[in-house]
Scaffold this motif. Structure first.
Motif, mmCIF file in Angstrom:
data_model
loop_
_atom_site.group_PDB
_atom_site.id
_atom_site.type_symbol
_atom_site.label_atom_id
_atom_site.label_comp_id
_atom_site.label_asym_id
_atom_site.label_seq_id
_atom_site.Cartn_x
_atom_site.Cartn_y
_atom_site.Cartn_z
ATOM 1 N N PHE A 1 0.877 -1.169 0.000
ATOM 2 C CA PHE A 1 0.000 0.000 0.000
ATOM 3 C C PHE A 1 0.911 1.215 0.000
ATOM 4 O O PHE A 1 1.548 1.526 1.009
ATOM 5 C CB PHE A 1 -0.889 -0.026 1.251
ATOM 6 N N LEU A 2 1.016 1.877 -1.154
ATOM 7 C CA LEU A 2 1.928 3.002 -1.321
ATOM 8 C C LEU A 2 1.148 4.297 -1.500
ATOM 9 O O LEU A 2 0.065 4.294 -2.082
ATOM 10 C CB LEU A 2 2.827 2.776 -2.538
ATOM 11 N N TYR A 3 1.735 5.386 -1.025
ATOM 12 C CA TYR A 3 1.097 6.691 -1.161
ATOM 13 C C TYR A 3 1.728 7.473 -2.302
ATOM 14 O O TYR A 3 2.946 7.431 -2.500
ATOM 15 C CB TYR A 3 1.218 7.483 0.147
ATOM 16 N N LYS A 4 0.864 8.174 -3.065
ATOM 17 C CA LYS A 4 1.340 9.054 -4.133
ATOM 18 C C LYS A 4 1.859 10.332 -3.498
ATOM 19 O O LYS A 4 1.240 10.836 -2.568
ATOM 20 C CB LYS A 4 0.187 9.397 -5.091
ATOM 21 N N PRO A 5 2.938 10.881 -3.975
ATOM 22 C CA PRO A 5 3.791 10.314 -5.017
ATOM 23 C C PRO A 5 4.617 9.159 -4.442
ATOM 24 O O PRO A 5 5.183 9.278 -3.363
ATOM 25 C CB PRO A 5 4.687 11.473 -5.434
ATOM 26 N N PHE A 6 4.645 8.055 -5.146
ATOM 27 C CA PHE A 6 5.348 6.872 -4.676
ATOM 28 C C PHE A 6 6.767 6.854 -5.237
ATOM 29 O O PHE A 6 7.064 7.484 -6.245
ATOM 30 C CB PHE A 6 4.601 5.594 -5.069
ATOM 31 N N ASP A 7 7.630 6.132 -4.545
ATOM 32 C CA ASP A 7 9.004 5.956 -4.996
ATOM 33 C C ASP A 7 9.018 4.857 -6.062
ATOM 34 O O ASP A 7 8.582 3.727 -5.808
ATOM 35 C CB ASP A 7 9.880 5.564 -3.801
ATOM 36 N N ALA A 8 9.489 5.195 -7.258
ATOM 37 C CA ALA A 8 9.479 4.255 -8.383
ATOM 38 C C ALA A 8 10.259 2.981 -8.067
ATOM 39 O O ALA A 8 9.805 1.877 -8.387
ATOM 40 C CB ALA A 8 10.038 4.922 -9.634
ATOM 41 N N ALA A 9 11.410 3.118 -7.435
ATOM 42 C CA ALA A 9 12.222 1.941 -7.123
ATOM 43 C C ALA A 9 11.493 1.000 -6.166
ATOM 44 O O ALA A 9 11.556 -0.224 -6.315
ATOM 45 C CB ALA A 9 13.568 2.369 -6.539
ATOM 46 N N THR A 10 10.795 1.568 -5.202
ATOM 47 C CA THR A 10 10.035 0.746 -4.253
ATOM 48 C C THR A 10 8.913 0.005 -4.973
ATOM 49 O O THR A 10 8.718 -1.198 -4.762
ATOM 50 C CB THR A 10 9.452 1.622 -3.127
ATOM 51 N N LEU A 11 8.177 0.699 -5.833
ATOM 52 C CA LEU A 11 7.113 0.051 -6.592
ATOM 53 C C LEU A 11 7.674 -1.068 -7.457
ATOM 54 O O LEU A 11 7.135 -2.183 -7.474
ATOM 55 C CB LEU A 11 6.363 1.064 -7.461
ATOM 56 N N LEU A 12 8.763 -0.814 -8.163
ATOM 57 C CA LEU A 12 9.358 -1.841 -9.032
ATOM 58 C C LEU A 12 9.835 -3.051 -8.228
ATOM 59 O O LEU A 12 9.711 -4.197 -8.681
ATOM 60 C CB LEU A 12 10.506 -1.252 -9.845
ATOM 61 N N GLU A 13 10.345 -2.808 -7.034
ATOM 62 C CA GLU A 13 10.763 -3.916 -6.173
ATOM 63 C C GLU A 13 9.557 -4.789 -5.793
ATOM 64 O O GLU A 13 9.632 -6.015 -5.847
ATOM 65 C CB GLU A 13 11.443 -3.381 -4.915
ATOM 66 N N PHE A 14 8.452 -4.156 -5.423
ATOM 67 C CA PHE A 14 7.251 -4.921 -5.085
ATOM 68 C C PHE A 14 6.740 -5.701 -6.295
ATOM 69 O O PHE A 14 6.319 -6.850 -6.168
ATOM 70 C CB PHE A 14 6.145 -4.013 -4.539
ATOM 71 N N ILE A 15 6.759 -5.089 -7.467
ATOM 72 C CA ILE A 15 6.292 -5.777 -8.680
ATOM 73 C C ILE A 15 7.169 -6.990 -8.970
ATOM 74 O O ILE A 15 6.657 -8.082 -9.250
ATOM 75 C CB ILE A 15 6.271 -4.817 -9.881
ATOM 76 N N GLU A 16 8.461 -6.816 -8.892
ATOM 77 C CA GLU A 16 9.381 -7.938 -9.155
ATOM 78 C C GLU A 16 9.129 -9.062 -8.156
ATOM 79 O O GLU A 16 9.082 -10.235 -8.529
ATOM 80 C CB GLU A 16 10.827 -7.458 -9.104
ATOM 81 N N ARG A 17 8.949 -8.712 -6.895
ATOM 82 C CA ARG A 17 8.655 -9.725 -5.879
ATOM 83 C C ARG A 17 7.326 -10.419 -6.174
ATOM 84 O O ARG A 17 7.194 -11.634 -6.004
ATOM 85 C CB ARG A 17 8.622 -9.090 -4.489
ATOM 86 N N ALA A 18 6.332 -9.638 -6.630
ATOM 87 C CA ALA A 18 5.029 -10.219 -6.962
ATOM 88 C C ALA A 18 5.152 -11.225 -8.099
ATOM 89 O O ALA A 18 4.571 -12.305 -8.054
ATOM 90 C CB ALA A 18 4.048 -9.109 -7.350
ATOM 91 N N LEU A 19 5.919 -10.871 -9.115
ATOM 92 C CA LEU A 19 6.027 -11.726 -10.297
ATOM 93 C C LEU A 19 6.908 -12.946 -10.080
ATOM 94 O O LEU A 19 6.769 -13.947 -10.787
ATOM 95 C CB LEU A 19 6.527 -10.921 -11.489
ATOM 96 N N THR A 20 7.802 -12.876 -9.106
ATOM 97 C CA THR A 20 8.658 -14.039 -8.822
ATOM 98 C C THR A 20 8.103 -14.879 -7.694
ATOM 99 O O THR A 20 8.644 -15.939 -7.384
ATOM 100 C CB THR A 20 10.087 -13.591 -8.471
ATOM 101 N N GLY A 21 7.034 -14.378 -7.058
ATOM 102 C CA GLY A 21 6.424 -15.136 -5.963
ATOM 103 C C GLY A 21 7.154 -14.989 -4.644
ATOM 104 O O GLY A 21 6.885 -15.711 -3.707
ATOM 105 N N SER A 22 8.070 -14.026 -4.566
ATOM 106 C CA SER A 22 8.842 -13.813 -3.348
ATOM 107 C C SER A 22 8.079 -12.921 -2.389
ATOM 108 O O SER A 22 7.553 -11.891 -2.768
ATOM 109 C CB SER A 22 10.188 -13.164 -3.692
ATOM 110 N N THR A 23 8.011 -13.318 -1.129
ATOM 111 C CA THR A 23 7.373 -12.474 -0.113
ATOM 112 C C THR A 23 8.399 -11.938 0.861
ATOM 113 O O THR A 23 8.054 -11.277 1.821
ATOM 114 C CB THR A 23 6.300 -13.271 0.661
ATOM 115 N N ASN A 24 9.671 -12.231 0.628
ATOM 116 C CA ASN A 24 10.724 -11.742 1.513
ATOM 117 C C ASN A 24 11.161 -10.351 1.097
ATOM 118 O O ASN A 24 11.185 -10.035 -0.073
ATOM 119 C CB ASN A 24 11.933 -12.673 1.483
ATOM 120 N N ALA A 25 11.527 -9.556 2.094
ATOM 121 C CA ALA A 25 12.001 -8.186 1.819
ATOM 122 C C ALA A 25 13.325 -8.181 1.095
ATOM 123 O O ALA A 25 14.048 -9.109 1.057
ATOM 124 C CB ALA A 25 12.089 -7.410 3.115
#
Length: 132
Positions: free
Chosen positions: A108-132
């Protein structure tokens, strides 16, 4: 010869936001990071598109015209329970944030969001990783 699994992963990331500027920004960010973005102006437009079975990750706003993001999330939990959902919103509301995360949102990110943080969450989502 078969492609390695890493190259055949679903890379489709859907963004649902009624603000065209956010959609344009998301499209640019996602394309530059190597994802296949599909952007929609409303939850209804997304649900009627027929792309749901091919989506790897969903990014959605909370407040939108028509169906809101929480309602979309609840509906998707019935159709695609494992689909990672990331919320981005300009409206700070701890109760809504708590509900979204309790219902299974990945972030749950607030606008304006940090692009790097969003991309990290997306990559984790697509790889199935739930670890930080």
């Amino acid at each position: 010869m078969n492609k390695p699994v890493a190259h055949t992963r679903i890379r489709i990331v859907v963004g649902v936001d009624d603000d065209y500027r956010i959609r344009e920004s998301l499209a640019s960010l996602l394309e530059s990071a190597g994802f296949d973005p599909m952007l929609f102006a409303s939850a209804e437009e997304f649900l009627n598109s027929g792309v749901l079975p091919r989506v790897g990750c969903l990014i959605t706003d909370i407040r939108m015209t028509g169906m809101d993001g929480l309602e979309l999330q609840r509906l998707l939990r019935q159709q695609r329970p494992a689909l990672p959902v990331i919320f981005i919103t300009a409206h700070s509301n701890s109760d809504i944030r708590r509900r979204a995360l309790a219902d299974g949102a990945m972030a749950f990110l607030y606008k304006p969001f940090d692009a790097a943080t969003l991309l990290e969450f997306i990559e984790r989502a697509l790889t199935g990783s739930t670890n930080a």
